[in-house]
Scaffold this motif. Structure first.
Motif, PDB file in Angstrom:
ATOM      1  N   UNK A  51       3.654   7.504   2.534  1.00 11.62           N
ATOM      2  CA  UNK A  51       3.110   8.722   1.918  1.00 11.62           C
ATOM      3  C   UNK A  51       1.821   9.100   2.643  1.00 11.62           C
ATOM      4  N   UNK A  52       1.666  10.372   2.884  1.00 12.24           N
ATOM      5  CA  UNK A  52       0.429  10.932   3.411  1.00 12.24           C
ATOM      6  C   UNK A  52       0.050  12.114   2.530  1.00 12.24           C
ATOM      7  N   UNK A  98     -18.269  15.980  -3.775  1.00 14.71           N
ATOM      8  CA  UNK A  98     -17.646  14.660  -3.816  1.00 14.71           C
ATOM      9  C   UNK A  98     -16.380  14.700  -2.968  1.00 14.71           C
ATOM     10  N   UNK A  99     -16.148  13.613  -2.238  1.00 18.41           N
ATOM     11  CA  UNK A  99     -14.966  13.472  -1.398  1.00 18.41           C
ATOM     12  C   UNK A  99     -14.146  12.301  -1.915  1.00 18.41           C
ATOM     13  N   UNK A 100     -12.821  12.412  -1.763  1.00 15.82           N
ATOM     14  CA  UNK A 100     -11.919  11.405  -2.298  1.00 15.82           C
ATOM     15  C   UNK A 100     -10.979  10.929  -1.193  1.00 15.82           C
ATOM     16  N   UNK A 101     -11.024   9.621  -0.925  1.00 20.89           N
ATOM     17  CA  UNK A 101     -10.195   9.051   0.135  1.00 20.89           C
ATOM     18  C   UNK A 101      -8.945   8.365  -0.364  1.00 20.89           C
ATOM     19  N   UNK A 102      -8.586   8.595  -1.640  1.00 24.79           N
ATOM     20  CA  UNK A 102      -7.409   7.946  -2.242  1.00 24.79           C
ATOM     21  C   UNK A 102      -6.178   8.070  -1.358  1.00 24.79           C
ATOM     22  N   UNK A 103      -5.992   9.236  -0.739  1.00 25.99           N
ATOM     23  CA  UNK A 103      -4.778   9.486   0.030  1.00 25.99           C
ATOM     24  C   UNK A 103      -4.796   8.839   1.410  1.00 25.99           C
ATOM     25  N   UNK A 104      -5.813   8.040   1.674  1.00 28.85           N
ATOM     26  CA  UNK A 104      -5.848   7.158   2.837  1.00 28.85           C
ATOM     27  C   UNK A 104      -6.051   5.709   2.411  1.00 28.85           C
ATOM     28  N   UNK A 124       0.826  -1.201   0.000  1.00 28.57           N
ATOM     29  CA  UNK A 124       0.000   0.000   0.000  1.00 28.57           C
ATOM     30  C   UNK A 124       0.863   1.254   0.000  1.00 28.57           C
ATOM     31  N   UNK A 125       0.346   2.308  -0.610  1.00 28.38           N
ATOM     32  CA  UNK A 125       1.077   3.572  -0.659  1.00 28.38           C
ATOM     33  C   UNK A 125       0.768   4.453   0.544  1.00 28.38           C
ATOM     34  N   UNK A 126      -0.488   4.493   0.962  1.00 31.43           N
ATOM     35  CA  UNK A 126      -0.905   5.417   2.013  1.00 31.43           C
ATOM     36  C   UNK A 126      -1.254   4.730   3.331  1.00 31.43           C
ATOM     37  N   UNK A 127      -1.065   3.443   3.425  1.00 32.50           N
ATOM     38  CA  UNK A 127      -1.397   2.725   4.649  1.00 32.50           C
ATOM     39  C   UNK A 127      -0.521   1.490   4.763  1.00 32.50           C
ATOM     40  N   UNK A 128      -0.452   0.924   5.956  1.00 31.61           N
ATOM     41  CA  UNK A 128       0.364  -0.265   6.171  1.00 31.61           C
ATOM     42  C   UNK A 128      -0.426  -1.511   5.763  1.00 31.61           C
TER      43      UNK A 128
END
Length: 929
Positions: free
Chosen positions: A217-218, A692-698, A163-167
């Motif tokens: 990454x955050x 619209x909301x985007x959670x890609x960065x989580x 994963x890029x933004x999470x473990x």
């Protein structure tokens, strides 16, 4: 290194969602609405990997980071997409068993950029890409490398970054010995450390080296180094691994960043290291007494006031301070205490400056000749300009198997060495993009190389002295799109690392431009291309720019441009601008431009001067190395000047009804901290607004869509019927209040009932990220900006008419466009060309799958009939405007003085006149003029 996650989407949810979308594509009411790719191709998009047939080097596959897999067997003259029927276009690495025709695709880009999309695991095709099977590692997200044992094609090694933004636990090295049926994790470090590269000894598959990479990454920071980054070695074909020792000479510690590997033989290996250790301070580096921003960080007020005015003014002018900031008045500000010396350093430290900070060591090359026991750096100087501070974006190194001392380092330029890394020269010549991601070096012929970069693919036969560009596929990575209001309207778009381009919407996309020397797409801005607005009164006035809010007003007729970014006051904290800073040109007055930092700015004179009309509309930012706590979307109501909405990257939406006099936060009911990807003030109801909301960065891929009919006081969820994929854009139709369009990270959807249910578009449109949408209302065309497959266009005139009354019918024929008679019908320009064959589209809706007979009449005479196997929803029948034999006879009999002549191709084409198309319960008409 700590890791904070929001709520990463479980891979079981993603798998279920992919099945849901596949089913939607089959049953969708709009699945037959055709999309046409309108390019561009010239600037291309980011290449992830290439795989070349060792027995025929003119045959190869190219994998694009978010643009799918493409095949050529003519040395890159043309390419064919082979992944379009798969569930994703996101690629990290590819490997091909050329003898069997088996292709392995590791999905999910290996880079860690702002738009490095996650994948769905490993895909495998045993029929050269005709069909694909998912063969595991569903939670890998990002795959770095695939290696096939040449002596046992069912034995495959895969490197997974995770994963890029999470473990997550599915990262490291995986091995299968049964062609992907089962997998064994043979190397695992921890849940934050994956494997970024694996390289094998060319003469012995048992000997291989792997590079681990600790990276987090955050949305507000990127940390691409750590103690867990290291090199490992395997002597049993990846079944087990031993870490290279701490006393080997290769760097260890918190500053170890991304590592790339190139193996010449079992003993000789090169490693490219992105060193995040800081450079030693060296007083000799300052070669003049000119002031730098570092000087002001520790300077006292007394010392500041002692600086000579001439010297201070040189600093202020050279660093772009506004005219009002000159030595005399800045010193006065320091005297009275309104400004401190350190503010003259802070004034310059925006996000773009931080991005290009060069205080780390950066790229360095190491070599071992004893199988990894000991390593030595090959050069005794800094490789300046190869990585800057963002080496995490690169990291590939290659060695020429014909020359142990011939190596290639991929970075911002691509550099080569012929003496084992002691000295380097750049081969980033003309016709080559600057950011380099993949390289194939012919193992049997030195100097023959294929170079994949952010600008596509380049070929060289003379070791990079000259390059051919192989940009046939339309794989541009668009952030934004805009259409102006000219009759033959122009399309503008901003692309990842490829600037802003413009072309006529009907530009012909082929290789013909190479004959004229003029591509139909024209570049008007460099950098990472951002949003575009065009003055409707004068189409030559274009507002656009590049990353972090660097916007310009361009006069295309005068060939001038003016930098218009709002500037903070000296002593005030610098404004924070998002990578994709939003702008909006008011429909109420085209002199008025809005631009969002962490505050909203308004210009009443086209960007010449600015006023700030809000306080900080974000949660205030976070400590990190990425601009955060910034505005991401602006919308102004077409009903009322000054009725404005602003959305931020940390989950806030604010509204003002008085032009910024007062603001109200209306986002408290939303999931916290998510990126506001769009806020849209409705054009149909003053009180209505969409968000619209985007959670890609989580790593949260839930589709969040909300609507309010009371200025945001209360919200309804519209996203729960959509397949799982983060939402980037929502667009209201220009005519039909109930028709909405939504672009996600994996496709495009429409709703015919204002969000109660959703339909998937699919005809000619693959599962690709959609970043932006625009409707040209006069042409009734929807332009789709994909982040990986350039631009698509569809005529939505009939879709706009699909209201509840039509949907209730058994069948409905829509209006048919007229056609102009042409004497060239049925003829060709020469005996070597195909005949000119006319056609007309007959659009219709049916409420169930059925056979539909369309009868064509001239008056009371039936001149032809066609049978169509129609699917529930929208359909298009293609009619070649011909008489049937029976229809010709009936027509000639009824029209006694009419003679229907045979065209050159033997077809009897309809004469000029009006015609009706009829079914059992509906009819429409068209005219041949």
């Amino acid at each position: 290194m700590s890791l904070v996650a929001q709520n990463p989407t479980e891979y079981e949810v993603i798998q279920k969602s992919l099945a849901q979308k596949a089913a939607m594509r089959e049953t969708s009411l709009v699945k037959n609405l055709p999309f046409k790719n309108i390019g561009p191709t010239v600037m291309s998009g980011r290449v992830a990997d290439v795989s070349v047939n060792p027995k025929n080097v003119t045959e190869f596959y190219v994998g694009y980071a978010s643009g799918g897999l493409w095949y050529t067997n003519n040395n890159g003259t043309t390419f064919t997409p082979v992944l379009d029927n798969a569930s994703t276009q996101n690629i990290g690495d590819i490997a091909v068993d050329w003898e069997a025709g088996t292709i392995w695709v590791g999905t999910g880009e290996k880079n860690s950029s702002r738009s490095s999309y996650a994948g769905i695991g490993i895909l495998k095709s045993t029929d050269k890409g005709a069909t694909w099977t998912h063969v595991g590692l569903s939670d890998a997200h990002h795959v770095s490398r695939i290696l096939i044992n040449p002596n046992n094609k069912d034995e495959v090694i895969v490197g997974v970054i995770g994963h890029l933004y999470s473990s997550n636990a599915e990262r490291g090295v995986f091995k299968t010995v049964d062609g992907g049926k089962t997998w064994v994790k043979s190397l695992f470090i921890n849940n934050e450390t994956g494997v970024i590269d694996i390289a094998v000894a060319p003469e012995n598959f048992n000997i291989m080296y792997a590079a681990s990479w600790e990276r987090v990454r955050k949305a507000w920071s990127f940390d691409g180094d750590g103690n867990s980054a290291a090199i490992y070695k395997s002597t049993d074909a990846g079944s087990s691994w031993v870490k290279i020792g701490a006393n080997s000479g290769f760097p260890i510690g918190e500053g170890v960043g991304r590592i790339g590997l190139a193996v010449f033989n079992e003993s000789t290996v090169y490693a490219l290291h992105d060193s995040q250790f800081r450079r030693p301070k060296d007083a000799s580096e300052k070669h003049s007494d000119a002031l730098t921003k570092e000087d002001f960080k520790t300077m006292s007020s007394k010392d500041f006031l002692d600086i000579a005015d001439k010297k201070l003014n040189a600093y202020l002018k050279n660093n772009g301070f506004q005219e009002k900031y000159r030595a005399e008045n800045v010193k006065q500000m320091v005297r009275v205490g309104s400004v401190k010396p350190i503010d003259l350093a802070k004034y310059l430290e925006d996000a773009n400056a931080v991005l290009f900070d060069t205080q780390v060591i950066g790229a360095e090359v190491f070599k071992t000749t004893d199988g990894g026991v000991s390593w030595k750096k090959t050069h005794d100087y800094f490789l300046d300009g190869v990585y800057s501070s963002y080496g995490y974006y690169f990291g590939e190194i290659r060695v020429d198997l014909q020359d142990e001392n011939g190596i290639y380092v991929l970075g911002v330029p691509i550099i080569k060495s012929k003496d084992g890394g002691k000295t380097f020269t750049s081969i980033s010549k003309e016709n080559v993009h600057s950011d380099h991601q993949a390289l194939w070096v012919n193992p049997k012929k030195s100097g023959h190389i294929l170079n994949g970069n952010d600008g596509g693919l380049n070929l060289s036969y003379d070791d990079g002295e000259n390059w051919i560009k192989l940009n046939d596929p339309a794989v541009g990575q668009f952030y934004s799109v805009y259409a102006d209001n000219q009759k033959n309207y122009k399309v503008y778009g901003g692309l990842q690392d490829n600037g802003v381009w413009v072309a006529d919407n009907n530009a012909k996309i082929d290789k013909g431009w190479q004959q004229s020397g003029q591509n139909p797409y024209e570049s008007i801005m460099g950098g990472d291309g951002m949003q575009v607005q065009v003055d409707e009164r004068n189409q030559n006035i274009v507002y656009t720019g590049y990353q972090f809010g660097n916007y310009y007003r361009i006069d295309r007729a005068a060939e001038t441009q003016k930098y218009i970014q709002p500037k903070h006051v000296l002593g005030e904290n610098p404004y924070r601008f998002n990578w994709q800073t939003p702008i909006h040109l008011s429909k109420h007055n085209q002199d008025i431009l809005y631009l969002g930092g962490n505050k909203l700015h308004r210009s009443l004179n086209r960007g010449d001067a600015w006023e700030t009309i809000s306080g900080d509309l974000t949660a205030g930012g976070k400590k990190g190395n990425v601009a955060y706590g910034t505005l991401t979307s602006i919308s102004e109501s077409p009903f009322q000047f000054g009725l404005l909405y602003a959305g931020s990257d940390d989950g806030y939406v604010h509204v003002t009804k008085n032009g910024g006099g007062s603001w109200t936060r209306v986002s408290d009911a939303f999931p916290e901290n998510l990126w506001i990807s769009r806020v849209v003030a409705s054009k149909f109801k003053k009180e209505r607004v969409y968000v619209t909301l985007n959670g890609y960065r989580f790593d949260d891929f839930t589709p969040y869509i909300y609507v309010s009919d009371d200025y945001g006081q209360n919200w309804r969820d519209l996203g729960n019927q959509l397949p799982t994929a983060a939402v980037n854009v929502l667009k209201e139709d220009s005519e039909n209040e109930d028709l909405l369009y939504v672009g996600t990270d994996n496709g495009l959807y429409a709703s015919l009932d204002r969000g109660l249910s959703w339909e998937a578009f699919s005809k000619n449109l693959p599962n690709v990220a959609v970043h932006d949408l625009v409707i040209q209302p006069k042409a009734k065309e929807l332009i789709v900006a994909t982040h990986g497959r350039s631009l698509y266009k569809a005529n939505i005139a009939m879709l706009q008419k699909m209201n509840a009354a039509i949907l209730a019918k058994s069948i409905h024929l829509f209006s048919i466009e007229n056609l102009k008679k042409n004497t060239a019908w049925g003829r060709s320009w020469s005996q070597w060309s195909k005949a000119n064959t006319p056609e007309i589209k007959i659009p219709f809706y049916v409420n169930a799958d059925k056979e539909v007979v369309l009868e064509i009449y001239s008056g009371a005479v039936k001149v032809n009939a066609i049978s169509v196997t129609a699917k529930k929803g929208y359909n298009e029948a293609i009619f070649d405007v011909s008489f049937s034999k029976k229809g010709k006879k009936a027509f000639e009999k009824a029209m006694k003085d009419a003679a229907v002549e045979t065209a050159k191709n033997g077809v009897f084409y309809l004469l000029k006149g009006k015609y009706r198309v009829k079914t059992s319960s509906s009819e429409s008409e068209f005219e041949i003029k």
